[in-house]
Write a protein that holds these residues in place. Structure first.
Motif, PDB file in Angstrom:
ATOM      1  N   LEU A  60      -9.983 -61.261  -8.705  1.00 37.64           N
ATOM      2  CA  LEU A  60      -8.622 -61.235  -8.166  1.00 37.64           C
ATOM      3  C   LEU A  60      -7.596 -60.926  -9.248  1.00 37.64           C
ATOM      4  N   ALA A  61      -7.791 -61.473 -10.428  1.00 39.31           N
ATOM      5  CA  ALA A  61      -6.881 -61.175 -11.535  1.00 39.31           C
ATOM      6  C   ALA A  61      -6.942 -59.698 -11.892  1.00 39.31           C
ATOM      7  N   THR A  62      -8.121 -59.110 -11.833  1.00 40.80           N
ATOM      8  CA  THR A  62      -8.267 -57.684 -12.123  1.00 40.80           C
ATOM      9  C   THR A  62      -7.573 -56.845 -11.056  1.00 40.80           C
ATOM     10  N   LEU A  63      -7.657 -57.260  -9.807  1.00 44.07           N
ATOM     11  CA  LEU A  63      -7.007 -56.509  -8.729  1.00 44.07           C
ATOM     12  C   LEU A  63      -5.491 -56.682  -8.732  1.00 44.07           C
ATOM     13  N   VAL A  64      -5.031 -57.918  -8.935  1.00 45.51           N
ATOM     14  CA  VAL A  64      -3.601 -58.211  -8.844  1.00 45.51           C
ATOM     15  C   VAL A  64      -2.862 -57.800 -10.113  1.00 45.51           C
ATOM     16  N   ALA A  65      -3.399 -58.173 -11.249  1.00 43.22           N
ATOM     17  CA  ALA A  65      -2.746 -57.871 -12.530  1.00 43.22           C
ATOM     18  C   ALA A  65      -3.796 -57.365 -13.509  1.00 43.22           C
ATOM     19  N   PRO A  66      -4.132 -56.071 -13.444  1.00 38.99           N
ATOM     20  CA  PRO A  66      -5.198 -55.540 -14.292  1.00 38.99           C
ATOM     21  C   PRO A  66      -4.943 -55.712 -15.786  1.00 38.99           C
ATOM     22  N   ALA A  67      -3.695 -55.831 -16.195  1.00 37.59           N
ATOM     23  CA  ALA A  67      -3.391 -55.989 -17.614  1.00 37.59           C
ATOM     24  C   ALA A  67      -3.915 -57.324 -18.157  1.00 37.59           C
ATOM     25  N   VAL A  68      -4.012 -58.338 -17.299  1.00 34.41           N
ATOM     26  CA  VAL A  68      -4.485 -59.655 -17.744  1.00 34.41           C
ATOM     27  C   VAL A  68      -5.935 -59.577 -18.199  1.00 34.41           C
ATOM     28  N   THR A  69      -6.734 -58.762 -17.567  1.00 30.84           N
ATOM     29  CA  THR A  69      -8.149 -58.630 -17.929  1.00 30.84           C
ATOM     30  C   THR A  69      -8.411 -57.356 -18.718  1.00 30.84           C
ATOM     31  N   ASP A  70      -7.379 -56.751 -19.275  1.00 33.59           N
ATOM     32  CA  ASP A  70      -7.500 -55.475 -19.997  1.00 33.59           C
ATOM     33  C   ASP A  70      -8.168 -54.419 -19.136  1.00 33.59           C
ATOM     34  N   GLU A  71      -7.840 -54.434 -17.853  1.00 34.46           N
ATOM     35  CA  GLU A  71      -8.352 -53.479 -16.866  1.00 34.46           C
ATOM     36  C   GLU A  71      -9.878 -53.412 -16.875  1.00 34.46           C
ATOM     37  N   ALA A  72     -10.484 -54.591 -16.964  1.00 31.49           N
ATOM     38  CA  ALA A  72     -11.949 -54.684 -16.958  1.00 31.49           C
ATOM     39  C   ALA A  72     -12.481 -54.327 -15.583  1.00 31.49           C
ATOM     40  N   ALA A  78     -17.919 -59.754 -13.928  1.00 31.80           N
ATOM     41  CA  ALA A  78     -19.089 -60.526 -13.487  1.00 31.80           C
ATOM     42  C   ALA A  78     -19.860 -61.063 -14.693  1.00 31.80           C
ATOM     43  N   LEU A  79     -19.957 -60.266 -15.754  1.00 37.03           N
ATOM     44  CA  LEU A  79     -20.635 -60.715 -16.967  1.00 37.03           C
ATOM     45  C   LEU A  79     -19.885 -61.883 -17.606  1.00 37.03           C
ATOM     46  N   TRP A  80     -18.565 -61.797 -17.658  1.00 37.14           N
ATOM     47  CA  TRP A  80     -17.774 -62.915 -18.199  1.00 37.14           C
ATOM     48  C   TRP A  80     -18.020 -64.185 -17.399  1.00 37.14           C
ATOM     49  N   ALA A  81     -17.989 -64.047 -16.069  1.00 35.54           N
ATOM     50  CA  ALA A  81     -18.208 -65.210 -15.200  1.00 35.54           C
ATOM     51  C   ALA A  81     -19.612 -65.776 -15.408  1.00 35.54           C
ATOM     52  N   GLY A 129     -12.440 -69.953 -23.107  1.00 31.91           N
ATOM     53  CA  GLY A 129     -11.797 -69.480 -24.322  1.00 31.91           C
ATOM     54  C   GLY A 129     -12.770 -68.753 -25.233  1.00 31.91           C
ATOM     55  N   LEU A 130     -13.966 -69.304 -25.372  1.00 33.28           N
ATOM     56  CA  LEU A 130     -14.977 -68.680 -26.221  1.00 33.28           C
ATOM     57  C   LEU A 130     -15.384 -67.314 -25.678  1.00 33.28           C
ATOM     58  N   VAL A 131     -15.705 -67.262 -24.404  1.00 28.84           N
ATOM     59  CA  VAL A 131     -16.169 -66.001 -23.812  1.00 28.84           C
ATOM     60  C   VAL A 131     -15.060 -64.957 -23.824  1.00 28.84           C
ATOM     61  N   LEU A 134     -14.130 -63.749 -27.384  1.00 30.12           N
ATOM     62  CA  LEU A 134     -15.149 -62.838 -27.898  1.00 30.12           C
ATOM     63  C   LEU A 134     -15.154 -61.504 -27.156  1.00 30.12           C
ATOM     64  N   ALA A 135     -14.604 -61.489 -25.941  1.00 36.85           N
ATOM     65  CA  ALA A 135     -14.497 -60.238 -25.177  1.00 36.85           C
ATOM     66  C   ALA A 135     -13.333 -59.384 -25.669  1.00 36.85           C
ATOM     67  N   GLY A 136     -12.499 -59.953 -26.537  1.00 35.78           N
ATOM     68  CA  GLY A 136     -11.416 -59.175 -27.120  1.00 35.78           C
ATOM     69  C   GLY A 136     -10.072 -59.341 -26.444  1.00 35.78           C
ATOM     70  N   LEU A 137      -9.935 -60.316 -25.554  1.00 36.89           N
ATOM     71  CA  LEU A 137      -8.652 -60.539 -24.898  1.00 36.89           C
ATOM     72  C   LEU A 137      -7.712 -61.276 -25.849  1.00 36.89           C
ATOM     73  N   SER A 138      -6.427 -61.009 -25.701  1.00 30.64           N
ATOM     74  CA  SER A 138      -5.444 -61.697 -26.532  1.00 30.64           C
ATOM     75  C   SER A 138      -5.314 -63.150 -26.081  1.00 30.64           C
ATOM     76  N   VAL A 139      -4.679 -63.963 -26.918  1.00 32.19           N
ATOM     77  CA  VAL A 139      -4.544 -65.392 -26.638  1.00 32.19           C
ATOM     78  C   VAL A 139      -3.797 -65.618 -25.328  1.00 32.19           C
ATOM     79  N   GLY A 140      -2.735 -64.886 -25.101  1.00 33.99           N
ATOM     80  CA  GLY A 140      -1.959 -65.045 -23.870  1.00 33.99           C
ATOM     81  C   GLY A 140      -2.759 -64.694 -22.632  1.00 33.99           C
ATOM     82  N   ARG A 141      -3.570 -63.654 -22.735  1.00 33.43           N
ATOM     83  CA  ARG A 141      -4.368 -63.226 -21.581  1.00 33.43           C
ATOM     84  C   ARG A 141      -5.473 -64.228 -21.263  1.00 33.43           C
ATOM     85  N   TYR A 142      -6.186 -64.678 -22.281  1.00 32.56           N
ATOM     86  CA  TYR A 142      -7.250 -65.618 -21.926  1.00 32.56           C
ATOM     87  C   TYR A 142      -6.705 -66.999 -21.625  1.00 32.56           C
TER      88      TYR A 142
END
Length: 177
Positions: A60-72, A78-81, A129-131, A134-142
Motif C-alpha cells: 500500500l505504501a508503494t501504491l500510495v506514496a512510491p517515494a517512501v519505498t524508493d519506488e520498489a 515482498a522480500l522485505w516483508a 529498521g535493520l531490513v 540495509l535495503a538502502g532507504l533513508s532514515v525518514g523513509r524507514y
C-alpha cells in the motif's frame, strides 16, 4: 461407629462445577507443551501473523506514496516483508525458549500485557529498521514504514481487542430481553 449423614439436597441430580473449578482441573490435567513445541508454535505464529500484514503495508505504501519505498516493486517489497517476518520469527523463537512456562501466561495483568506489547513493538522496530536500512532507504523513509508497521501489527489489533472486550462485557452486563 455412626454412619455419616447423607448430604441434603442430593436427589441424584448432577451438580455442575463452577468455571473456576473446571479451569483449575483443566490446568492440572492438561500437560504443559514441551520446549520444542512452544518454540515451533511461536515461530509459526510470528511468521504467519507478521508477513501478510507487513506485505500489505509495504504494498500500500508503494501504491500510495512510491517515494517512501524508493519506488520498489512488488517483488522487492515482498522480500522485505519476508525478511522482517523471518527476523521476527527468530525473535519469537528466542522469547519462547527463554520463557519459563505457559502457566505464567494464564491470566496476565494489564501491566504485563502493556509491557509485552511494547516489547513486541520494539522487536518490530528493530527488525524493520535493520531490513529497511540495509535495503538502502533513508532514515525518514524507514521510520515512516516502521511506524506504519507498529500501528498495523500492534496498536490496531490491541485497539480492536479492547473494543471487543468492552462490547462483550457490556453484552454480559445488560439484562436479556
Amino acid at each position: 461407629m455412626a454412619q455419616p449423614a447423607p448430604e441434603t439436597g442430593s436427589d441424584g441430580k448432577l451438580v455442575w462445577a463452577s468455571d473456576e473449578v473446571i479451569a483449575r482441573i483443566r490446568q492440572e490435567v492438561t500437560p504443559e507443551p514441551s520446549l520444542a513445541s512452544r518454540v515451533a508454535l511461536a515461530v509459526l505464529a510470528a511468521f504467519v501473523l507478521t508477513w501478510p500484514p507487513t506485505f500489505v503495508v509495504f504494498a500500500l505504501a508503494t501504491l500510495v506514496a512510491p517515494a517512501v519505498t524508493d519506488e520498489a516493486g512488488v517483488g522487492r517489497v515482498a522480500l522485505w516483508a519476508l525478511q522482517i517476518a523471518g527476523l521476527t520469527a527468530v525473535a519469537a523463537a528466542a522469547g519462547a525458549a527463554l520463557r519459563r512456562s505457559a502457566e505464567a501466561e494464564a491470566d496476565p495483568s494489564p501491566r504485563r500485557i502493556a509491557l509485552r506489547i511494547a516489547g513486541h513493538a520494539l522487536v518490530t522496530v528493530a527488525c524493520a529498521g535493520l531490513v529497511l536500512a540495509l535495503a538502502g532507504l533513508s532514515v525518514g523513509r524507514y521510520a515512516t514504514l516502521t511506524a506504519a508497521l507498529v500501528v498495523v501489527l500492534h496498536l490496531l489489533p490491541m485497539g480492536v481487542a479492547r473494543l471487543l472486550f468492552r462490547l462483550r462485557r457490556r453484552a454480559s452486563a445488560s439484562p436479556s430481553v
